[in-house]
Design a protein around this motif. Structure first.
Motif, PDB file in Angstrom:
ATOM      1  N   ARG A 127       1.000  -1.282   0.147  1.00  0.00           N
ATOM      2  CA  ARG A 127      -0.235   0.198   0.387  1.00  0.00           C
ATOM      3  C   ARG A 127       0.803   0.709  -0.092  1.00  0.00           C
ATOM      4  O   ARG A 127       0.388   2.234  -0.731  1.00  0.00           O
ATOM      5  CB  ARG A 127      -0.433   0.081   1.180  1.00  0.00           C
ATOM      6  N   LYS A 128       1.890   1.115   0.748  1.00  0.00           N
ATOM      7  CA  LYS A 128       2.940   2.469   0.876  1.00  0.00           C
ATOM      8  C   LYS A 128       3.999   2.841  -0.779  1.00  0.00           C
ATOM      9  O   LYS A 128       3.486   3.391  -0.937  1.00  0.00           O
ATOM     10  CB  LYS A 128       4.007   2.098   1.883  1.00  0.00           C
ATOM     11  N   LYS A 129       3.925   1.556  -1.076  1.00  0.00           N
ATOM     12  CA  LYS A 129       4.938   1.914  -2.469  1.00  0.00           C
ATOM     13  C   LYS A 129       4.040   2.150  -3.293  1.00  0.00           C
ATOM     14  O   LYS A 129       4.037   2.679  -4.549  1.00  0.00           O
ATOM     15  CB  LYS A 129       5.269   0.281  -2.827  1.00  0.00           C
ATOM     16  N   LEU A 130       2.447   1.335  -3.378  1.00  0.00           N
ATOM     17  CA  LEU A 130       1.650   1.910  -4.163  1.00  0.00           C
ATOM     18  C   LEU A 130       0.930   2.761  -4.530  1.00  0.00           C
ATOM     19  O   LEU A 130       1.101   4.036  -5.615  1.00  0.00           O
ATOM     20  CB  LEU A 130      -0.159   1.531  -4.121  1.00  0.00           C
ATOM     21  N   ARG A 131       1.153   4.342  -3.673  1.00  0.00           N
ATOM     22  CA  ARG A 131       1.036   5.868  -3.821  1.00  0.00           C
ATOM     23  C   ARG A 131       1.364   6.105  -4.081  1.00  0.00           C
ATOM     24  O   ARG A 131       1.340   7.661  -5.257  1.00  0.00           O
ATOM     25  CB  ARG A 131       1.487   6.804  -1.941  1.00  0.00           C
ATOM     26  N   SER A 132       3.752   5.686  -4.790  1.00  0.00           N
ATOM     27  CA  SER A 132       4.126   6.375  -5.539  1.00  0.00           C
ATOM     28  C   SER A 132       4.269   5.749  -6.931  1.00  0.00           C
ATOM     29  O   SER A 132       4.501   5.889  -7.851  1.00  0.00           O
ATOM     30  CB  SER A 132       5.401   6.062  -5.128  1.00  0.00           C
ATOM     31  N   MET A 133       3.224   4.808  -6.918  1.00  0.00           N
ATOM     32  CA  MET A 133       2.679   4.051  -8.046  1.00  0.00           C
ATOM     33  C   MET A 133       1.658   4.818  -9.342  1.00  0.00           C
ATOM     34  O   MET A 133       1.409   4.016 -10.362  1.00  0.00           O
ATOM     35  CB  MET A 133       3.462   2.744  -8.040  1.00  0.00           C
ATOM     36  N   LEU A 145       6.369  -4.354  -7.963  1.00  0.00           N
ATOM     37  CA  LEU A 145       6.096  -4.480  -6.319  1.00  0.00           C
ATOM     38  C   LEU A 145       6.751  -6.429  -5.436  1.00  0.00           C
ATOM     39  O   LEU A 145       7.058  -6.102  -4.369  1.00  0.00           O
ATOM     40  CB  LEU A 145       4.456  -4.714  -6.300  1.00  0.00           C
ATOM     41  N   VAL A 146       5.957  -6.934  -6.454  1.00  0.00           N
ATOM     42  CA  VAL A 146       6.456  -8.450  -6.244  1.00  0.00           C
ATOM     43  C   VAL A 146       8.497  -8.747  -5.903  1.00  0.00           C
ATOM     44  O   VAL A 146       8.927  -9.112  -4.926  1.00  0.00           O
ATOM     45  CB  VAL A 146       5.595  -9.093  -7.529  1.00  0.00           C
ATOM     46  N   GLY A 147       9.276  -7.582  -6.803  1.00  0.00           N
ATOM     47  CA  GLY A 147      10.034  -7.433  -6.706  1.00  0.00           C
ATOM     48  C   GLY A 147      10.490  -6.578  -5.228  1.00  0.00           C
ATOM     49  O   GLY A 147      11.636  -7.478  -4.443  1.00  0.00           O
ATOM     50  N   MET A 148      10.300  -6.081  -4.772  1.00  0.00           N
ATOM     51  CA  MET A 148      10.006  -5.295  -3.440  1.00  0.00           C
ATOM     52  C   MET A 148       9.478  -6.211  -2.951  1.00  0.00           C
ATOM     53  O   MET A 148      10.388  -6.234  -1.550  1.00  0.00           O
ATOM     54  CB  MET A 148       9.011  -3.803  -3.516  1.00  0.00           C
ATOM     55  N   LEU A 149       8.373  -6.996  -2.792  1.00  0.00           N
ATOM     56  CA  LEU A 149       8.665  -8.080  -1.470  1.00  0.00           C
ATOM     57  C   LEU A 149      10.053  -8.755  -1.333  1.00  0.00           C
ATOM     58  O   LEU A 149      10.335  -9.356  -0.510  1.00  0.00           O
ATOM     59  CB  LEU A 149       7.438  -8.670  -1.966  1.00  0.00           C
ATOM     60  N   ALA A 150      10.436  -9.153  -2.706  1.00  0.00           N
ATOM     61  CA  ALA A 150      11.142 -10.446  -2.286  1.00  0.00           C
ATOM     62  C   ALA A 150      12.489 -10.426  -1.930  1.00  0.00           C
ATOM     63  O   ALA A 150      12.822 -11.039  -1.211  1.00  0.00           O
ATOM     64  CB  ALA A 150      11.271 -11.157  -4.361  1.00  0.00           C
ATOM     65  N   ARG A 151      12.370  -8.947  -2.251  1.00  0.00           N
ATOM     66  CA  ARG A 151      14.396  -8.494  -1.652  1.00  0.00           C
ATOM     67  C   ARG A 151      14.184  -7.839   0.327  1.00  0.00           C
ATOM     68  O   ARG A 151      14.669  -8.561   0.880  1.00  0.00           O
ATOM     69  CB  ARG A 151      14.570  -6.897  -1.464  1.00  0.00           C
ATOM     70  N   LYS A 152      12.528  -8.307   0.299  1.00  0.00           N
ATOM     71  CA  LYS A 152      12.430  -8.642   1.886  1.00  0.00           C
ATOM     72  C   LYS A 152      12.204  -9.631   2.615  1.00  0.00           C
ATOM     73  O   LYS A 152      11.307 -10.032   4.035  1.00  0.00           O
ATOM     74  CB  LYS A 152      11.025  -7.207   2.736  1.00  0.00           C
ATOM     75  N   GLY A 153      12.077 -10.589   1.112  1.00  0.00           N
ATOM     76  CA  GLY A 153      11.938 -12.256   1.952  1.00  0.00           C
ATOM     77  C   GLY A 153      10.761 -12.995   2.357  1.00  0.00           C
ATOM     78  O   GLY A 153      10.274 -13.890   2.038  1.00  0.00           O
ATOM     79  N   TYR A 154       9.877 -12.329   1.420  1.00  0.00           N
ATOM     80  CA  TYR A 154       8.928 -12.522   0.589  1.00  0.00           C
ATOM     81  C   TYR A 154       8.971 -13.814  -0.298  1.00  0.00           C
ATOM     82  O   TYR A 154       9.232 -13.754  -1.046  1.00  0.00           O
ATOM     83  CB  TYR A 154       7.383 -11.499   1.062  1.00  0.00           C
ATOM     84  N   GLY A 155       7.977 -14.477  -0.093  1.00  0.00           N
ATOM     85  CA  GLY A 155       8.036 -16.123  -1.433  1.00  0.00           C
ATOM     86  C   GLY A 155       6.896 -15.475  -2.491  1.00  0.00           C
ATOM     87  O   GLY A 155       5.843 -14.626  -2.529  1.00  0.00           O
ATOM     88  N   LEU A 167      -3.702  -4.045  -5.566  1.00  0.00           N
ATOM     89  CA  LEU A 167      -4.000  -3.916  -7.478  1.00  0.00           C
ATOM     90  C   LEU A 167      -5.845  -3.060  -6.947  1.00  0.00           C
ATOM     91  O   LEU A 167      -6.142  -2.483  -7.554  1.00  0.00           O
ATOM     92  CB  LEU A 167      -3.112  -4.405  -8.024  1.00  0.00           C
ATOM     93  N   ALA A 168      -6.491  -5.074  -6.889  1.00  0.00           N
ATOM     94  CA  ALA A 168      -7.798  -4.903  -7.395  1.00  0.00           C
ATOM     95  C   ALA A 168      -8.416  -3.630  -6.151  1.00  0.00           C
ATOM     96  O   ALA A 168      -9.550  -3.095  -6.506  1.00  0.00           O
ATOM     97  CB  ALA A 168      -8.168  -6.713  -6.906  1.00  0.00           C
ATOM     98  N   LEU A 169      -8.246  -3.836  -5.394  1.00  0.00           N
ATOM     99  CA  LEU A 169      -8.701  -3.205  -3.622  1.00  0.00           C
ATOM    100  C   LEU A 169      -8.726  -1.281  -4.307  1.00  0.00           C
ATOM    101  O   LEU A 169      -9.071  -0.215  -4.137  1.00  0.00           O
ATOM    102  CB  LEU A 169      -7.893  -3.137  -2.928  1.00  0.00           C
ATOM    103  N   GLN A 170      -7.384  -1.079  -4.872  1.00  0.00           N
ATOM    104  CA  GLN A 170      -6.692   0.058  -5.258  1.00  0.00           C
ATOM    105  C   GLN A 170      -7.628   0.359  -6.386  1.00  0.00           C
ATOM    106  O   GLN A 170      -8.793   1.159  -6.958  1.00  0.00           O
ATOM    107  CB  GLN A 170      -5.746  -0.041  -5.933  1.00  0.00           C
TER     108      GLN A 170
END
Length: 177
Positions: A127-133, A145-155, A167-170
């Motif tokens: 949500r935070k990152k979406l504001r700038s996108m 967004l997926v790349g950002m989450l991957a760098r933070k360790g998310y599968g 994105l659907a909620l947005q």
């Protein structure tokens, strides 16, 4: 005017100080700033040329009295890094390994991480990152967004699911994902 010789740092071993008192001062100084793992303290003592047997004896004693506790340190580290950086278990495991935390201790602490809280943290990050996108092509936004989450360790599975839902909620704030 005569120049004064620079004084050695307070935690530097001197001729008049015995290695044990020097090591004790180094340990207390380090622990007064922030919690540290045993390995971090061992490395600090080694850099200050404290004999290994003195360092081991003091660190063992500090563990006995609870001043050095790798499990408590790991819990605190995980809690802090989750709150401030939104890191997932994978990234936290890497950081704990770098800090010298035993794999068994890291597994125990990371098992306590709530998967729902991890997913909620991923949502907040997205949500935070979406504001700038705003205005970006959806595929580009998804990739970033997926790349950002991957760098933070998310599968990948969790990352794509969270990104698609956000994105659907947005696009449709009334949608129930």
């Amino acid at each position: 005017m005569p120049r004064r010789a620079a004084e050695p740092p307070a935690d530097a071993p001197g001729d008049e100080a015995d290695p044990e008192s020097v090591a004790r001062k180094i340990l207390l100084d380090q622990l007064s700033m922030t919690a540290r793992s045993r390995r971090e303290l061992e490395e600090r003592l080694a850099r200050k040329d404290v004999p290994e047997e003195v360092a081991t004896r003091l660190l063992d004693r500090f563990e006995e009295v609870g001043l050095v506790d790798d499990e408590a340190f790991a819990r605190s580290w995980v809690d802090s890094r989750q709150r401030t950086r939104g890191l997932a278990r994978t990234a936290l495991a890497v950081e704990l390994r770098r800090k010298g935390i035993a794999d068994e201790t890291a597994r125990t602490v990371l098992a306590e991480v709530d998967p729902d809280e991890e997913k909620a943290a991923a949502r907040v990050l997205v949500r935070k990152k979406l504001r700038s996108m705003r205005g970006l092509d959806e595929q580009v936004a998804v990739r970033r967004l997926v790349g950002m989450l991957a760098r933070k360790g998310y599968g990948a599975g969790l990352a794509y699911a969270v990104v698609r839902q956000e994105l659907a909620l947005q696009d449709d704030p009334d949608a129930d994902c």
